[in-house]
Each structure stands twice: as structure tokens, then as C-alpha cells.
Design a protein around this motif. Structure first.
Motif, PDB file in Angstrom:
ATOM      1  N   THR A 147       0.859  -1.178   0.000  1.00 37.76           N
ATOM      2  CA  THR A 147       0.000   0.000   0.000  1.00 37.76           C
ATOM      3  C   THR A 147       0.897   1.230   0.000  1.00 37.76           C
ATOM      4  O   THR A 147       1.737   1.395   0.883  1.00 37.76           O
ATOM      5  CB  THR A 147      -0.911   0.017   1.237  1.00 37.76           C
ATOM      6  N   VAL A 148       0.721   2.046  -1.033  1.00 38.02           N
ATOM      7  CA  VAL A 148       1.568   3.228  -1.217  1.00 38.02           C
ATOM      8  C   VAL A 148       0.711   4.480  -1.039  1.00 38.02           C
ATOM      9  O   VAL A 148      -0.328   4.620  -1.696  1.00 38.02           O
ATOM     10  CB  VAL A 148       2.227   3.231  -2.611  1.00 38.02           C
ATOM     11  N   ALA A 149       1.148   5.358  -0.166  1.00 35.47           N
ATOM     12  CA  ALA A 149       0.499   6.660   0.011  1.00 35.47           C
ATOM     13  C   ALA A 149       1.371   7.731  -0.626  1.00 35.47           C
ATOM     14  O   ALA A 149       2.589   7.735  -0.445  1.00 35.47           O
ATOM     15  CB  ALA A 149       0.296   6.960   1.497  1.00 35.47           C
ATOM     16  N   VAL A 150       0.743   8.619  -1.387  1.00 36.61           N
ATOM     17  CA  VAL A 150       1.461   9.714  -2.050  1.00 36.61           C
ATOM     18  C   VAL A 150       0.760  11.022  -1.683  1.00 36.61           C
ATOM     19  O   VAL A 150      -0.423  11.212  -2.017  1.00 36.61           O
ATOM     20  CB  VAL A 150       1.481   9.533  -3.584  1.00 36.61           C
ATOM     21  N   ARG A 151       1.493  11.889  -1.006  1.00 33.42           N
ATOM     22  CA  ARG A 151       0.915  13.164  -0.562  1.00 33.42           C
ATOM     23  C   ARG A 151       1.796  14.344  -0.962  1.00 33.42           C
ATOM     24  O   ARG A 151       1.699  15.413  -0.359  1.00 33.42           O
ATOM     25  CB  ARG A 151       0.725  13.139   0.962  1.00 33.42           C
ATOM     26  N   THR A 152       2.664  14.141  -1.955  1.00 34.55           N
ATOM     27  CA  THR A 152       3.552  15.211  -2.388  1.00 34.55           C
ATOM     28  C   THR A 152       2.763  16.348  -3.042  1.00 34.55           C
ATOM     29  O   THR A 152       1.848  16.105  -3.837  1.00 34.55           O
ATOM     30  CB  THR A 152       4.589  14.676  -3.384  1.00 34.55           C
ATOM     31  N   LEU A 153       3.121  17.545  -2.705  1.00 37.14           N
ATOM     32  CA  LEU A 153       2.601  18.805  -3.258  1.00 37.14           C
ATOM     33  C   LEU A 153       1.170  19.129  -2.831  1.00 37.14           C
ATOM     34  O   LEU A 153       0.768  20.296  -2.898  1.00 37.14           O
ATOM     35  CB  LEU A 153       2.692  18.838  -4.791  1.00 37.14           C
ATOM     36  N   THR A 154       0.377  18.137  -2.432  1.00 35.37           N
ATOM     37  CA  THR A 154      -0.983  18.474  -2.005  1.00 35.37           C
ATOM     38  C   THR A 154      -0.979  19.271  -0.706  1.00 35.37           C
ATOM     39  O   THR A 154      -1.997  19.866  -0.350  1.00 35.37           O
ATOM     40  CB  THR A 154      -1.836  17.200  -1.821  1.00 35.37           C
ATOM     41  N   ASP A 155       0.159  19.285  -0.016  1.00 37.08           N
ATOM     42  CA  ASP A 155       0.264  20.155   1.154  1.00 37.08           C
ATOM     43  C   ASP A 155       0.422  21.616   0.734  1.00 37.08           C
ATOM     44  O   ASP A 155       0.204  22.518   1.537  1.00 37.08           O
ATOM     45  CB  ASP A 155       1.431  19.730   2.046  1.00 37.08           C
ATOM     46  N   LEU A 156       0.806  21.836  -0.546  1.00 36.32           N
ATOM     47  CA  LEU A 156       0.931  23.202  -1.055  1.00 36.32           C
ATOM     48  C   LEU A 156      -0.363  23.681  -1.699  1.00 36.32           C
ATOM     49  O   LEU A 156      -0.697  24.859  -1.643  1.00 36.32           O
ATOM     50  CB  LEU A 156       2.066  23.278  -2.081  1.00 36.32           C
ATOM     51  N   HIS A 157      -1.063  22.759  -2.335  1.00 35.67           N
ATOM     52  CA  HIS A 157      -2.347  23.098  -2.961  1.00 35.67           C
ATOM     53  C   HIS A 157      -3.145  21.807  -3.141  1.00 35.67           C
ATOM     54  O   HIS A 157      -2.615  20.838  -3.704  1.00 35.67           O
ATOM     55  CB  HIS A 157      -2.141  23.785  -4.310  1.00 35.67           C
ATOM     56  N   PRO A 158      -4.385  21.742  -2.701  1.00 37.14           N
ATOM     57  CA  PRO A 158      -5.158  20.490  -2.768  1.00 37.14           C
ATOM     58  C   PRO A 158      -5.507  20.059  -4.183  1.00 37.14           C
ATOM     59  O   PRO A 158      -5.963  18.920  -4.375  1.00 37.14           O
ATOM     60  CB  PRO A 158      -6.420  20.813  -1.957  1.00 37.14           C
ATOM     61  N   ALA A 159      -5.312  20.927  -5.174  1.00 40.72           N
ATOM     62  CA  ALA A 159      -5.682  20.567  -6.543  1.00 40.72           C
ATOM     63  C   ALA A 159      -4.627  19.720  -7.243  1.00 40.72           C
ATOM     64  O   ALA A 159      -4.875  19.227  -8.343  1.00 40.72           O
ATOM     65  CB  ALA A 159      -5.940  21.827  -7.363  1.00 40.72           C
TER      66      ALA A 159
END
Length: 223
Positions: A147-159
Motif C-alpha cells: 500500500t503506497v500513500a502519495v501526498r507530495t505537493l498536495t500540502d501546497l495546494h489540494p488541486a
């Protein structure tokens, strides 16, 4: 050397369309999630069944500049109050050479196998903007799925969105509200799932609308 990218023009166009007749209020910093999406590729190690690799690539170089500013690696005034980005060609090198960036990747991309976390390590980075960065994750034991979680850049903008591929033609789209996906590592994955198809179609449709808006703005400017 600096420039304002087409992605930036497109982002401004989208902001204008979304705002309609509302008064535009400058923001202290803004990311540009409306251009090419970031990508990740999930690949098992052919020799070690407990290891899986995740390769991350940014969508556009101005996104690396915005990320570098957020990490304190680049001057804050490189992202202007009106949302434009003053990116430089050496920005990817500055960002890629920093431990702050590798720490960010391992914080924002995580892997679990068999319900237990896998330990990540970022491989040496060269030509970050072109080749991206690869992290190897060692799991507590052999794994056939992760299971891979990817949260890169969404902390800067949710789009921001992330187009992901895995063994056997698997596909998925990561986004802020759906940042986790389970991948088969056996190569016989389920292929392109319906939910992924719907998400990809939605993202591509949005990108086409954005491109059309950008062209309309550009034509008005050049008249």
C-alpha cells in the motif's frame, strides 16, 4: 535567467475563470497545480522480494521552485504575491541536493507491506527535473502487494494530482482526498480499474479546459 511559464499563464487563467467578476485578492504564495501532473512509478525489485521502488517526477519545473520556497531552500520572493513564479534553471539542482527535500519525499511518500511500514531511502539524485527521484523501500519481509500513500505537493495546494503506474499495467490517480492505493507486485494486477479510469478522464478533461482558457487569455493579450 528567469521566466514566466505557460503553466503560470494557465494557472492565472484558471484563477480568472474561477473568480468570475469577483475581486482578485493577492495571496502570499501560490502553487500551480493546473499544469502537467506529477507522476509516480511503483516497481518491485527483481532480486529482493522485500524491496519496492517508487519513482517520483514533478509535473513542471516551476512546481519545484514553489516546493523549494516552501522548504526554505529558495528565497520566498521567488513566488510573487500575484501567484507568478520566478523559477531559475538551477532550482532543481538546489532542491535535489538538499536533505530537506529527501526528507520531504520520505515523509510524503510511504509504503506498507503486510500491514507494517517499509523503511525508505532516497537514491542519489541527478537531473531532478528530468529524471525525478527514486526511493527504495525495504519491507519487514517478502511482499506480493504493498500500500503506497502519495501526498507530495498536495500540502501546497489540494488541486495537485499524481498519475501513478505499477506492475502489469496497473494505474491509479492520487489526490488529496484519495492519497492511498494498494498495488499488486506480481505483474498480474487488475489493470486499469474503473475508478482510475473515471479519475483519469476527469483530470484530463480539466486539463483540456484549462488549456483552452489559457489560449483564450493568450490571444487576448497578443491582440
Amino acid at each position: 535567467m528567469s521566466s514566466m511559464s505557460t503553466r503560470t499563464l494557465v494557472a492565472l487563467a484558471v484563477i480568472g475563470v474561477a473568480a468570475g467578476t469577483a475581486v482578485f485578492t493577492p495571496r502570499p504564495a501560490a502553487a500551480h497545480p493546473f499544469g502537467d501532473p506529477q507522476t509516480v512509478v511503483i516497481t518491485p525489485d527483481g532480486q529482493r522480494p522485500d524491496v519496492v521502488y517508487v519513482k517520483w517526477r514533478v509535473g513542471g519545473p516551476d512546481d519545484l521552485t514553489v516546493l523549494g520556497v516552501s522548504l526554505g531552500l529558495l528565497p520566498a520572493d521567488r513566488v510573487r504575491a500575484d501567484g507568478t513564479v520566478d523559477y531559475r534553471y538551477n532550482d532543481p539542482g538546489v532542491v535535489g541536493a538538499s536533505p530537506a527535500f529527501t526528507g520531504y519525499l520520505l515523509d510524503r511518500i510511504t509504503v506498507t507491506g503486510g500491514g507494517r511500514p517499509c523503511t525508505g531511502a532516497v537514491e542519489p539524485i541527478a537531473a531532478l527535473a528530468l529524471k525525478g527521484a527514486t526511493a527504495g523501500f525495504t519491507c519487514p519481509g517478502p511482499v506480493t502487494s504493498v500500500t503506497v500513500a502519495v501526498r507530495t505537493l498536495t500540502d501546497l495546494h489540494p488541486a495537485y494530482r499524481t498519475m501513478a503506474t505499477g506492475p502489469g499495467g496497473q494505474r491509479a490517480v492520487y489526490e488529496g482526498a484519495d492519497d492511498t492505493h494498494t498495488w499488486s507486485l506480481t505483474g498480474s494486477g487488475a489493470g486499469l480499474g474503473r475508478s482510475a479510469l473515471v479519475q483519469i478522464a476527469a483530470v484530463l478533461g480539466a486539463l483540456l479546459l484549462v488549456a483552452a482558457a489559457g489560449l483564450a487569455v493568450k490571444r487576448r493579450v497578443t491582440r
